[in-house]
Enzyme design. Structure first.
Site, mmCIF file in Angstrom:
data_model
loop_
_atom_site.group_PDB
_atom_site.id
_atom_site.type_symbol
_atom_site.label_atom_id
_atom_site.label_comp_id
_atom_site.label_asym_id
_atom_site.label_seq_id
_atom_site.Cartn_x
_atom_site.Cartn_y
_atom_site.Cartn_z
ATOM 1 N N ASN A 34 -10.382 -0.376 -0.018
ATOM 2 C CA ASN A 34 -8.925 -0.306 0.031
ATOM 3 C C ASN A 34 -8.379 -0.923 -1.252
ATOM 4 O O ASN A 34 -8.418 -2.144 -1.433
ATOM 5 C CB ASN A 34 -8.421 -1.066 1.255
ATOM 6 N N CYS A 86 0.803 -1.222 0.000
ATOM 7 C CA CYS A 86 0.000 0.000 0.000
ATOM 8 C C CYS A 86 0.838 1.276 0.000
ATOM 9 O O CYS A 86 0.307 2.362 -0.225
ATOM 10 C CB CYS A 86 -0.948 -0.004 1.198
ATOM 11 N N HIS A 90 -3.366 6.948 2.112
ATOM 12 C CA HIS A 90 -3.797 5.638 1.630
ATOM 13 C C HIS A 90 -5.171 5.345 2.211
ATOM 14 O O HIS A 90 -5.401 5.510 3.411
ATOM 15 C CB HIS A 90 -2.785 4.579 2.057
#
Length: 334
Positions: free
Chosen positions: A287, A115, A257
């Protein structure tokens, strides 16, 4: 001798998501969960899940949009950096994207930092530009984590979506818009978030063995990841701002993020950044790992929220564990 162009500008963006929508009500039919449970704990309402789109398809579409929005063609691109943890080919998918979009002059490679991948990719691209090696670099963040989700685990399967986002970084002899950055890793916390190889020992001859297998499913210690993020992300952002000689009051937008709405809010609160400066689209996309930051960035640019000259702080964090931050001004305007 031609003057080396050492300034870095980030001049355009593009994005793409998978076509199949999976909302919280759909998930409640798969595992023991509910729309309210998911929204309360994560802030996610729906996500896009790939059924026919490959990782390379999504990444290529995002890259082509970013190149077109920069007023360039694919043959103008010198380098493609693909930040992903879910390539179509374990040897890498960047070259496949290079061929797909016709970027015949570009060298292409994958970068894996989960990520944090897009942030790390952006920083990597800036070094090639500042050294005068390349002029136009496409940085792509893309992931299809639905391939590796355990669809029986309600704590993880509700989180992830598939997508891609891209930016074009360009050399400039007038401006340097990448103002500061910081990158970190802590392998001692690796077990907090994993997608690990799982193999079996096989005999291949007289007293000779190999281990062969594949990757398992995503496992995560949610509490550990939350504690890590809310402690380390504000710290790494402050370090990047220090390098940029800026304060939090001087930034226009914060793009984190898109992991969890609670994390986003906690980080902003610790930095005393008001909610109206925080860009978040987690509720719509879930996500998307390395894709989450460029997806949110592109959406904000497309809707006219982010304008030329705006100062942006972005931070990625995730498996590894890795985390990092970049401070930059959008566009190449005066």
């Amino acid at each position: 001798m031609e003057q080396v162009k050492k300034g870095v500008t980030i001049i355009s963006s593009g994005s793409a998501v998978a076509t199949q929508v999976l909302d919280n009500h759909d998930l409640s039919k798969i595992v023991d969960t509910s729309d309210d449970w998911i929204k309360t704990r994560t802030g996610i309402r729906k996500r896009y899940i790939s059924n026919v789109d490959s990782l390379s398809d999504l990444a290529s579409r995002a890259a082509q949009k970013a190149i077109a929005n920069a007023g360039l063609t694919s043959t103008d691109i010198d380098m493609i950096i693909l930040a992903t943890s879910t390539p179509d080919d374990l040897f890498g998918s960047a070259s496949q994207i290079q061929g797909s979009i016709g970027a015949t002059k570009a060298v292409a490679f994958d970068l894996t930092a989960a990520c944090s991948g897009f942030v790390f990719g952006l920083i990597t691209a800036s070094q090639f530009i500042r050294n005068g090696v390349y002029e136009n670099i496409v940085v792509i963040g893309a992931d299809c984590l639905s391939r590796w989700v355990d669809w029986t685990d309600r704590t993880t399967c509700v989180l992830f979506g598939d997508g891609a986002g891209a930016v074009v970084c360009q050399a400039s002899d007038k401006f340097d818009r990448l103002l500061g950055f910081e990158m970190c890793s802590n392998g001692k916390l690796n077990n907090a978030l994993n997608l690990s190889y799982q193999g079996e020992v096989k005999n291949i001859g007289h007293n000779k063995q190999v281990t062969q297998g594949g990757f398992g499913k995503i496992t995560m210690n949610g509490r550990e990841v939350y504690r890590f993020a809310v402690n380390k992300v504000p710290e790494v952002i402050e370090k990047a701002l220090f390098r940029a000689d800026l304060t939090t009051e001087q930034i226009d937008w914060l793009i984190l993020h898109q992991a969890n709405q609670r994390i986003i809010e906690a980080v902003a609160e610790r930095l005393n950044i008001p909610s109206w400066k925080v860009i978040a689209n987690l509720s719509e996309y879930g996500n998307t790992s390395a894709a989450s930051i460029p997806l949110a960035l592109d959406e904000a640019v497309t809707h006219g929220k982010i304008r030329n000259g705006d100062t942006i702080v972005t931070s990625g964090f995730g498996a590894g564990l890795t985390w990092g931050a970049v401070v930059f001004k959008w566009g190449n305007a005066e």
